[in-house]
Structures are given as structure tokens and as C-alpha cells.
Scaffold this motif. Structure first.
Motif, short mmCIF file in Angstrom:
data_model
loop_
_atom_site.label_atom_id
_atom_site.label_comp_id
_atom_site.label_asym_id
_atom_site.label_seq_id
_atom_site.Cartn_x
_atom_site.Cartn_y
_atom_site.Cartn_z
N LEU A 123 17.78 5.75 8.77
CA LEU A 123 17.71 6.29 10.13
C LEU A 123 17.07 5.27 11.07
O LEU A 123 17.53 5.09 12.21
CB LEU A 123 16.93 7.60 10.13
N ASN A 124 16.02 4.62 10.63
CA ASN A 124 15.35 3.63 11.47
C ASN A 124 16.26 2.46 11.82
O ASN A 124 16.18 1.90 12.93
CB ASN A 124 14.09 3.11 10.78
N ARG A 125 17.11 2.09 10.89
CA ARG A 125 18.06 1.01 11.18
C ARG A 125 19.02 1.43 12.30
O ARG A 125 19.33 0.63 13.18
CB ARG A 125 18.83 0.62 9.92
N ARG A 126 19.45 2.68 12.25
CA ARG A 126 20.37 3.16 13.30
C ARG A 126 19.64 3.23 14.65
O ARG A 126 20.22 2.89 15.68
CB ARG A 126 20.91 4.54 12.91
N GLY A 139 0.81 -1.21 0.00
CA GLY A 139 0.00 0.00 0.00
C GLY A 139 0.84 1.26 0.00
O GLY A 139 0.59 2.20 -0.76
N PHE A 140 1.89 1.30 0.85
CA PHE A 140 2.73 2.48 0.89
C PHE A 140 3.54 2.61 -0.40
O PHE A 140 3.77 3.72 -0.89
CB PHE A 140 3.67 2.45 2.10
N ASP A 141 3.96 1.49 -0.94
CA ASP A 141 4.73 1.54 -2.19
C ASP A 141 3.88 2.11 -3.33
O ASP A 141 4.36 2.91 -4.14
CB ASP A 141 5.23 0.15 -2.55
N ALA A 142 2.61 1.73 -3.37
CA ALA A 142 1.71 2.28 -4.39
C ALA A 142 1.50 3.77 -4.17
O ALA A 142 1.47 4.56 -5.13
CB ALA A 142 0.38 1.54 -4.36
N TYR A 143 1.36 4.18 -2.92
CA TYR A 143 1.22 5.60 -2.58
C TYR A 143 2.46 6.38 -2.99
O TYR A 143 2.37 7.45 -3.59
CB TYR A 143 0.97 5.71 -1.08
N ARG A 144 3.64 5.82 -2.70
CA ARG A 144 4.89 6.50 -3.05
C ARG A 144 5.03 6.66 -4.56
O ARG A 144 5.41 7.74 -5.05
CB ARG A 144 6.07 5.68 -2.49
N ARG A 145 4.70 5.60 -5.29
CA ARG A 145 4.84 5.68 -6.75
C ARG A 145 3.84 6.66 -7.35
O ARG A 145 4.14 7.34 -8.33
CB ARG A 145 4.66 4.29 -7.36
N ALA A 146 2.67 6.76 -6.76
CA ALA A 146 1.66 7.70 -7.26
C ALA A 146 2.11 9.15 -7.08
O ALA A 146 1.75 10.02 -7.88
CB ALA A 146 0.33 7.46 -6.56
N LEU A 147 2.90 9.42 -6.05
CA LEU A 147 3.39 10.78 -5.83
C LEU A 147 4.42 11.18 -6.88
O LEU A 147 4.55 12.36 -7.23
CB LEU A 147 4.00 10.92 -4.43
N ASN A 148 5.20 10.19 -7.35
CA ASN A 148 6.17 10.43 -8.43
C ASN A 148 7.09 11.60 -8.10
O ASN A 148 7.25 12.54 -8.88
CB ASN A 148 5.42 10.70 -9.76
N SER A 149 7.73 11.51 -6.93
CA SER A 149 8.60 12.60 -6.46
C SER A 149 9.95 12.03 -6.06
O SER A 149 10.04 11.19 -5.16
CB SER A 149 7.95 13.32 -5.28
N GLU A 150 11.00 12.51 -6.69
CA GLU A 150 12.35 12.07 -6.33
C GLU A 150 12.73 12.53 -4.93
O GLU A 150 13.40 11.81 -4.19
CB GLU A 150 13.37 12.59 -7.35
N ARG A 151 12.29 13.75 -4.57
CA ARG A 151 12.59 14.23 -3.22
C ARG A 151 11.94 13.33 -2.16
O ARG A 151 12.55 13.00 -1.15
CB ARG A 151 12.08 15.67 -3.04
N PHE A 152 10.67 12.97 -2.40
CA PHE A 152 9.97 12.10 -1.46
C PHE A 152 10.67 10.74 -1.37
O PHE A 152 10.88 10.22 -0.27
CB PHE A 152 8.51 11.92 -1.90
N ASN A 153 11.04 10.18 -2.52
CA ASN A 153 11.75 8.89 -2.53
C ASN A 153 13.05 8.98 -1.75
O ASN A 153 13.41 8.07 -0.99
CB ASN A 153 12.02 8.44 -3.95
N GLY A 154 13.77 10.08 -1.94
CA GLY A 154 15.04 10.26 -1.23
C GLY A 154 14.83 10.37 0.27
O GLY A 154 15.61 9.82 1.06
N LEU A 155 13.78 11.08 0.67
CA LEU A 155 13.50 11.24 2.10
C LEU A 155 13.13 9.90 2.73
O LEU A 155 13.59 9.56 3.83
CB LEU A 155 12.38 12.26 2.31
N ILE A 156 12.32 9.11 2.04
CA ILE A 156 11.92 7.81 2.59
C ILE A 156 13.14 6.90 2.72
O ILE A 156 13.28 6.17 3.72
CB ILE A 156 10.84 7.16 1.71
N ALA A 157 14.02 6.93 1.74
CA ALA A 157 15.24 6.12 1.82
C ALA A 157 16.09 6.54 3.02
O ALA A 157 16.64 5.69 3.74
CB ALA A 157 16.04 6.25 0.52
N ALA A 158 16.18 7.86 3.25
CA ALA A 158 16.96 8.35 4.38
C ALA A 158 16.32 7.94 5.70
O ALA A 158 17.02 7.59 6.67
CB ALA A 158 17.07 9.88 4.30
N VAL A 159 14.99 7.95 5.79
CA VAL A 159 14.30 7.56 7.02
C VAL A 159 14.47 6.06 7.28
O VAL A 159 14.63 5.64 8.43
CB VAL A 159 12.80 7.94 6.94
N ARG A 160 14.48 5.27 6.23
CA ARG A 160 14.72 3.84 6.42
C ARG A 160 16.11 3.59 7.02
O ARG A 160 16.26 2.77 7.94
CB ARG A 160 14.60 3.12 5.08
#
Length: 582
Positions: free
Chosen positions: A513-516, A490-511
């Protein structure tokens, strides 16, 4: 929201069939007639001998839909219906009637969505609760019969003109003071007029009152605000109401609580009063065809849950199974994993419909007590009286509807003194003790938690200062930890629908961060950042400014709290988040 036009497939079918007869009746009556005349003419044309409540409401709702379609004028004289030029000539086929109803329902949904954005935070978007209002039809109810006959409610101070021209309560107050030459600011009147236009909604419940406790009738709001200029009458502010008369040979039903002296007053927050009004509806004081049978209950499925709530299918199935087995579950998780958003939707998905009458939500806090939850004595003007709490009332509603499940949701369950709040319910809430009756400490009665009541609690795993859940309570609940939903379909479909490189980059950074955070011995996975911080965006709003606001004002302050004694880590991770959206 309940609306007069969106009352379910059965009523839609009935009032769709009335649309053509209403137009024909008005044509036969010369193009304009009072509401009772139209009722009589339609009944005559259709050979209906008894104009019962269902018939009258179907005719009234047909009129509202025809107003929306442009075939009947909005009322210009109280209670008078007038055809437009289109209404005089249109051939109202079944297909056209259905199309108008679909357009009206679509419009209603759009309006409801606009009005309920704020409800997202409580996990109840799209299911706003109706409001309750007390209304005085004259200082001594002298207009009640007229209001009842014409299916309206009226408010005075007509000299201020159409209330939609004012941008605030202060503007109305100033107009009242200037036009009526008042020496002091009419704050209460200005509030009434503003509420009448802006805060009252289609489907709200109106209680017509007489004196301090008398109930003359109960109605449902069936139109938006209407203004009717008149030189002869100050009562120019109107709404259409589908009234049910409760007065009988001048014998007035009494409320347990006193009503306010104001012409219009919202009483939604007075739970005792609201429960009595609901009891009048549910216990048959109103006709079988009354407004309580006309609530629209929107279907809600497992698939809709998975599309809206970012959990995987296995987690959902585990939630449903645990709730069925234990009857009590607690949703745990990091801030922002959507616990509150999920709770009501979990209940709706199991019920198969968004029936908000079978779902109750409270929030525990340090001062929440057994008296708030179950029952206890409260001070009154003359001493003390026994009052029942929200959970007691909820169980009583569920008890008389034992074939359907009811869900009681407790937000921040670990913030309350649980032993103090639950009392003897510790034993009664166990799945195998449902139906067992115990003596209540404040009342001479036996009480049980019905088998069809399910309890959903929520708690943040990142709350450092809160005590652990009482062990006696812990064994009565199944504890389910929720993960951030970044990896769900569901979140992956939401992310792809936004079609935003900035959003994709932020989500990658938060992932990352969550590991740390999960690997930090002083924190752990219960402190990870959840997906709800990033929900609710659209391709138009997912811009640098919006994402920067999330980073600067939501995420970084959280990191400063997590690593309050290690500012270098905060700076390092904050720089990564900022860089991700550049």
C-alpha cells in the motif's frame, strides 16, 4: 517516577546498611517504638552524633523496604514502627538486604509501567512526571509540627473507613453524605479523598501550606495510602512523607500565587507555582541531602534507542550530527512514523540518561502565542501582571546548568503562527547567535538562548491544510524526513517475536500500500503509513480482533481521507488489508 525506595545507587547503599540497625534498634526497644525513638537508638548503636537529614531519610527508607520485605508491620498507630514475627528473628545480612531492595525496585518498575501506559502516545513511557500537591495540616496549620515530627500527612473523614473499598468518587461522595448527614453532595471532599488514594504517587512533591500563600515545608511522598482505624481521632487516612521544614521561628515563606483552601489540591498544572517550588529545591532552600538529590535517573544508550525506535543506525547518527551542528532540527514524516515517540528518546540517548528535568515538550496550535511561549501580560483579579512563558523558564533553567544539554521539543510545530510565536527568537535561535542578548519587548531585561539548549520540532508531511514553514525559520533548522520503520532491524525483531502469520500478512499488505501511495501524484511518500500503528502488541494481543480493529478504525479511515474522490481505490485497498488478516 521517583520513589522513596528507588533513589539511586548511593542512597540504596546507605539505606541498605541501615536495614540491620533498624531491626536491631526495634528489638532493643521491645519490638515497637515511635519513629524518633528508632532514630535515636540507631544513632546510638552506630555512634552517630548528628542525626542529619540524610541519616533520617536513610533510616526511613530502610523501614519502608523492611515493610515491603515483611519484617516491619505497616504502621497501625501514627508514627509507630512494629516488628513482625519474621523481623524479630531474621539475620539481616548484606546479601539479604540487597535482595529485598532488588525485589522492591522490580516491583516499583512494574507498578510504574502499569500506571504509565497512557504516556506511550506522548513518547514518554516509563518516565512519568511527578505531581505537585498543596496540603493543609489543619485549617490554621495547627498540625504542622506533629506532621513534621512524625513524617506524615493526614486527612480526616475517618468514619467512611478504608478508602480502598470504594470503586469511584461517587461512591465516596455517597458514603460521606450518608455517614455525616450532609444536606448537599460533598464533591470537593470526595475528590480529595479519591486523589489521596489513587492519583498521588510515590515521589510526588507535597507543599505544606499556611493561609493563602504561606509555605511551611516541602516533602516527598514515601509510602502508599495507609488507613488507621481510630475511635478517638477522625484523621485516619495517612501517607508517609519525607518532610523538609522551611518555617523558621514562625516566619513563613510566601508563595507568589495563592493556594486553594482545600485540604489537598493538585497544583501540577499551575506552572508558576511549580517553578517556584522547583526553585526552592534547586536554589538551596532545602538541604543538600534533600529529595532533589535523590531522583533516580535511568541510564539510556544509543543501543536502547535503536531497539525502541525503529530507525537504522545511519539515520540515528545523522540526527545526532544535525542536532549538534544546527542546534535546531525538525523531524518530518508520514502519520505513524513515531516522531513524537522518537523525540524524547533522541534527547535521552544523547544525554545518556532519562533525565526528564532537562527535556520539555509543548504542542503548537493556531492560538498559541508569544505570550505563551516567552512572556506577556495576563489578566489577574486586580489588573494585569507580567508572566513568563514555558520557553523563557526552560532557558533560565538551562542557563544555570550550562555544562549539560537541554532539549526543548515542539510537537506540531507547523500548526502555529511561527512568526508570531518566536518573535525576536528568530535570530537568537541560530547556532552562531547562541549567547547573544537582545532586549525583550515586555520586560526591562536582556535575554539569550543558552548554547546548551537544543530545539527539536515535529511536523506531519501529510497535513494538507497547513501553511509551509516560514522561510526565515526554515534556514535555522535542519529538516530530517523519517521513513516508516518496517525494514529496520528493530521492527523485524519485534515482528518475529510476535510470531503471527496474520501480523506478517498485514505488514506485507501495508508495504505494498505504501508503494502505491508514494507513486500517487496527488499524495507522495510523505503520506505513507508509519509503523507505529502496529506497535505495542504482544503474542497474546496480536489476534484477529485486534488487527481487524487497526484496519477498520485506523487505516481505512485514513485511506478514505487520502482518496476521498476515488472511492474505488479505497475499496480495493481496504479489501486487500482485510484479506491479509483472515
Amino acid at each position: 517516577m521517583v520513589t522513596a525506595e528507588n533513589t539511586g545507587s548511593v542512597l540504596n547503599s546507605y539505606h541498605r546498611k541501615m536495614m540491620g540497625p533498624v531491626l536491631n534498634a526495634l528489638r532493643e526497644l521491645g519490638g515497637s517504638a515511635a519513629r524518633p525513638q528508632v532514630h535515636e537508638q540507631v544513632a546510638k548503636d552506630l555512634s552517630i552524633s548528628d542525626q542529619d537529614a540524610k541519616f533520617k531519610k536513610a533510616v526511613d527508607f530502610a523501614r519502608l523496604t523492611l515493610v515491603f520485605g515483611g519484617y516491619i508491620e505497616p504502621v497501625t498507630t501514627t508514627g509507630v514502627w512494629t516488628l513482625t514475627d519474621s523481623g524479630r528473628t531474621v539475620d539481616m545480612t548484606a546479601e539479604l538486604a540487597s535482595d529485598i531492595i532488588r525485589q522492591r525496585n522490580r516491583y516499583d518498575r512494574e507498578q510504574r509501567d502499569r500506571k504509565t501506559v497512557a504516556d506511550n502516545a506522548l513518547g514518554d513511557s516509563g518516565v512519568p512526571e511527578k505531581k505537585y500537591w498543596s496540603y493543609r495540616s489543619g485549617s490554621k496549620a495547627e498540625r504542622w509540627q506533629s506532621d513534621l515530627q512524625n513524617s506524615v500527612m493526614l486527612i480526616g473523614y475517618g468514619a467512611v473507613g478504608n478508602l480502598t473499598q470504594y470503586d469511584s468518587k461517587n461512591d465516596i461522595q455517597q458514603a460521606l453524605q450518608n455517614i455525616y448527614g450532609l444536606s448537599s453532595a460533598p464533591t470537593n471532599v470526595a475528590n480529595e479523598l479519591w486523589d489521596f488514594v489513587h492519583d498521588m504517587n510515590l515521589g510526588d512533591v507535597i507543599v505544606a501550606v499556611d493561609g493563602h500563600r504561606g509555605i511551611l515545608g516541602i516533602g516527598e511522598v514515601s509510602s502508599d495510602y495507609e488507613y488507621h482505624a481510630s475511635d478517638a481521632d477522625d484523621l485516619t487516612h495517612m501517607r508517609q512523607i519525607a518532610w523538609t521544614d522551611l518555617s523558621n521561628d514562625h516566619i513563613v515563606m510566601e508563595s507568589k500565587k495563592q493556594f486553594h483552601n482545600m485540604t489537598l489540591k493538585e497544583i501540577t498544572g499551575n506552572l508558576d507555582m511549580v517553578h517556584q517550588i522547583d526553585a526552592l529545591i534547586d536554589d538551596g532552600a532545602l538541604n543538600d541531602d534533600d529529595m532533589s538529590d535523590m531522583r533516580t535517573v535511568e541510564p539510556y544508550s544509543r543501543e536502547q534507542f535503536l531497539n525502541e525506535v525503529y530507525v537504522d543506525e545511519r539515520t540515528y547518527d545523522n540526527l545526532v550530527a544535525a542536532l549538534a551542528r544546527k542546534k535546531n532540527i525538525i523531524l518530518m514524516g508520514a502519520p505513524g512514523v513515531g516522531k513524537t515517540f522518537m523525540a524524547k528518546r533522541l534527547a535521552y540517548s544523547i544525554m545518556g540518561e532519562k533525565d526528564s528535568k532537562r527535556v520539555e515538550m509543548v504542542q503548537f496550535h493556531q492560538n498559541y502565542s508569544y505570550e505563551d511561549f516567552m512572556l506577556g501580560y495576563r489578566p489577574t483579579d486586580t489588573g494585569f501582571e507580567l508572566r513568563y512563558g514555558v520557553f523563557y523558564e526552560f532557558c533560565k533553567r538551562a542557563e544555570i546548568d550550562e555544562d549539560r544539554p537541554y532539549y526543548f521539543i515542539i510537537d506540531e510545530i507547523n500548526r502555529g503562527n511561527l512568526s508570531k510565536i518566536f518573535g525576536e527568537l528568530f535570530m537568537l535561535m541560530e547556532s552562531d547567535k547562541r549567547g547573544l542578548r537582545l532586549q525583550l519587548p515586555y520586560a526591562d531585561e536582556l535575554f539569550s538562548i543558552p548554547r546548551n539548549v537544543f530545539i527539536i520540532g515535529m511536523m506531519n508531511t501529510a497535513d494538507r491544510s497547513l501553511a509551509m514553514i516560514d522561510y526565515a525559520l526554515r534556514r535555522r533548522f535542519a529538516f530530517i524526513e523519517l521513513e516508516p520503520g518496517f525494514d529496520t532491524d528493530g521492527f523485524d525483531a519485534y515482528r518475529r517475536a510476535l510470531n503471527s502469520e496474520r501480523f506478517n500478512g498485514l505488514i506485507a499488505a501495508v508495504r505494498n500500500l505504501n508503494r502505491r501511495i508514494a507513486e500517487d501524484d496527488s499524495l507522495g511518500k510523505g503520506f505513507r503509513i508509519g509503523h507505529s500503528y502496529f506497535c505495542g502488541l504482544t503474542p497474546d494481543t496480536v489476534n484477529e480482533q485486534t488487527l481487524s480493529g487497526i484496519v477498520e478504525y485506523e487505516l481505512i479511515p485514513l485511506l478514505e481521507e487520502y482518496w476521498f474522490d476515488e472511492p474505488e481505490i479505497v475499496k480495493e485497498e481496504a479489501d486487500k488489508l482485510r484479506k491479509a488478516i483472515q
